[in-house]
Design a protein around this motif. Structure first.
Motif, PDB file in Angstrom:
ATOM      1  N   GLY A   1       0.842  -1.189   0.000  1.00 12.73           N
ATOM      2  CA  GLY A   1       0.000   0.000   0.000  1.00 12.73           C
ATOM      3  C   GLY A   1       0.879   1.241   0.000  1.00 12.73           C
ATOM      4  O   GLY A   1       2.074   1.182   0.324  1.00 12.73           O
ATOM      5  N   ALA A   2       0.283   2.371  -0.366  1.00 17.90           N
ATOM      6  CA  ALA A   2       1.037   3.628  -0.363  1.00 17.90           C
ATOM      7  C   ALA A   2       1.570   3.902   1.040  1.00 17.90           C
ATOM      8  O   ALA A   2       0.852   3.780   2.024  1.00 17.90           O
ATOM      9  CB  ALA A   2       0.144   4.776  -0.826  1.00 17.90           C
ATOM     10  N   TRP A   3       2.834   4.217   1.123  1.00 15.59           N
ATOM     11  CA  TRP A   3       3.566   4.521   2.357  1.00 15.59           C
ATOM     12  C   TRP A   3       3.643   3.339   3.327  1.00 15.59           C
ATOM     13  O   TRP A   3       3.970   3.512   4.489  1.00 15.59           O
ATOM     14  CB  TRP A   3       3.013   5.770   3.048  1.00 15.59           C
ATOM     15  CG  TRP A   3       3.033   6.935   2.117  1.00 15.59           C
ATOM     16  CD1 TRP A   3       1.948   7.559   1.577  1.00 15.59           C
ATOM     17  CD2 TRP A   3       4.178   7.573   1.570  1.00 15.59           C
ATOM     18  NE1 TRP A   3       2.356   8.559   0.730  1.00 15.59           N
ATOM     19  CE2 TRP A   3       3.730   8.595   0.702  1.00 15.59           C
ATOM     20  CE3 TRP A   3       5.552   7.386   1.692  1.00 15.59           C
ATOM     21  CZ2 TRP A   3       4.590   9.420  -0.018  1.00 15.59           C
ATOM     22  CZ3 TRP A   3       6.410   8.220   0.977  1.00 15.59           C
ATOM     23  CH2 TRP A   3       5.922   9.214   0.150  1.00 15.59           C
TER      24      TRP A   3
ATOM     25  N   GLY B   1       5.388   6.145  -2.101  1.00 13.44           N
ATOM     26  CA  GLY B   1       4.093   6.786  -2.208  1.00 13.44           C
ATOM     27  C   GLY B   1       3.585   6.892  -3.636  1.00 13.44           C
ATOM     28  O   GLY B   1       2.424   7.192  -3.865  1.00 13.44           O
ATOM     29  N   ILE B   2       4.460   6.647  -4.621  1.00 15.17           N
ATOM     30  CA  ILE B   2       4.048   6.762  -6.020  1.00 15.17           C
ATOM     31  C   ILE B   2       3.306   5.483  -6.404  1.00 15.17           C
ATOM     32  O   ILE B   2       3.893   4.399  -6.413  1.00 15.17           O
ATOM     33  CB  ILE B   2       5.259   6.999  -6.941  1.00 15.17           C
ATOM     34  CG1 ILE B   2       5.957   8.307  -6.567  1.00 15.17           C
ATOM     35  CG2 ILE B   2       4.828   7.008  -8.399  1.00 15.17           C
ATOM     36  CD1 ILE B   2       7.239   8.580  -7.332  1.00 15.17           C
ATOM     37  N   LYS B   3       2.003   5.613  -6.695  1.00 16.04           N
ATOM     38  CA  LYS B   3       1.192   4.442  -7.018  1.00 16.04           C
ATOM     39  C   LYS B   3       1.540   3.906  -8.398  1.00 16.04           C
ATOM     40  O   LYS B   3       1.947   4.653  -9.284  1.00 16.04           O
ATOM     41  CB  LYS B   3      -0.294   4.785  -6.929  1.00 16.04           C
ATOM     42  CG  LYS B   3      -0.724   5.055  -5.507  1.00 16.04           C
ATOM     43  CD  LYS B   3      -2.213   5.168  -5.381  1.00 16.04           C
ATOM     44  CE  LYS B   3      -2.560   5.370  -3.900  1.00 16.04           C
ATOM     45  NZ  LYS B   3      -3.989   5.376  -3.682  1.00 16.04           N
ATOM     46  N   GLY B   4       1.412   2.594  -8.522  1.00 13.99           N
ATOM     47  CA  GLY B   4       1.728   1.918  -9.775  1.00 13.99           C
ATOM     48  C   GLY B   4       2.988   1.088  -9.610  1.00 13.99           C
ATOM     49  O   GLY B   4       3.444   0.828  -8.491  1.00 13.99           O
TER      50      GLY B   4
ATOM     51  N   THR C   1       4.898  -2.973  -6.797  1.00 16.24           N
ATOM     52  CA  THR C   1       3.686  -2.259  -7.188  1.00 16.24           C
ATOM     53  C   THR C   1       3.064  -1.627  -5.956  1.00 16.24           C
ATOM     54  O   THR C   1       2.842  -2.308  -4.959  1.00 16.24           O
ATOM     55  CB  THR C   1       2.684  -3.219  -7.853  1.00 16.24           C
ATOM     56  OG1 THR C   1       3.315  -3.836  -8.974  1.00 16.24           O
ATOM     57  CG2 THR C   1       1.435  -2.474  -8.306  1.00 16.24           C
ATOM     58  N   VAL C   2       2.823  -0.323  -6.030  1.00 11.18           N
ATOM     59  CA  VAL C   2       2.183   0.381  -4.932  1.00 11.18           C
ATOM     60  C   VAL C   2       0.718   0.572  -5.307  1.00 11.18           C
ATOM     61  O   VAL C   2       0.392   1.080  -6.379  1.00 11.18           O
ATOM     62  CB  VAL C   2       2.869   1.748  -4.666  1.00 11.18           C
ATOM     63  CG1 VAL C   2       2.127   2.524  -3.590  1.00 11.18           C
ATOM     64  CG2 VAL C   2       4.315   1.533  -4.268  1.00 11.18           C
TER      65      VAL C   2
END
Length: 134
Positions: free
Chosen positions: A58-60, A110-113, A132-133
């Protein structure tokens, strides 16, 4: 060096210079070479491996990148790099290599994808890994 050998060496150099072989001018006759071959060992090339503890996060959300190094001194810091566009950017995540060559660093992205990452020290880099985020 005895006189005959000296005269032979001077003659070879002079003849080579007159003929125009600049590189040959510095080549000594076979008798002048040491009879024992000299072998030079190539310097050890440095290398890094890297493996992420997760394939997606997940992000962060914190995860770890672990790996080993060869030819890198203990205490040398390895840095996480992220591919942003066409450039590799160093992130503020780094850790020292221990005495056995291993390292482990905590990372939060934090960068999604799909994020392309690698570990680096000077010009030595690990193979690319992806996380992958979501």
């Amino acid at each position: 060096m005895n006189r005959a050998l000296r005269l032979t060496a001077v003659s070879v150099i002079t003849a080579s210079l007159l003929v125009g072989g600049g590189a040959a001018a510095f080549a000594a006759p076979a008798q002048l070479h040491s009879p024992t071959p000299v072998s030079a060992t190539a310097p050890a090339t440095a290398s890094l491996t890297a493996k992420a503890s997760v394939s997606s996060a997940g992000a962060w959300e914190e995860f770890r990148i672990t790996g080993t190094s060869h030819g890198i001194a203990a205490g040398t810091k390895v840095t996480v790099q992220q591919k942003q566009g066409t450039r590799w950017v160093s992130l503020p995540a780094q850790t020292p290599v221990n005495a056995t060559g291993a390292y482990s660093v905590r990372v939060k992205l934090g960068i999604k994808g799909v994020n392309h990452l690698r570990m680096a020290v000077n010009t030595t880099v690990s193979p690319e890994l992806t996380v992958t985020v979501r």
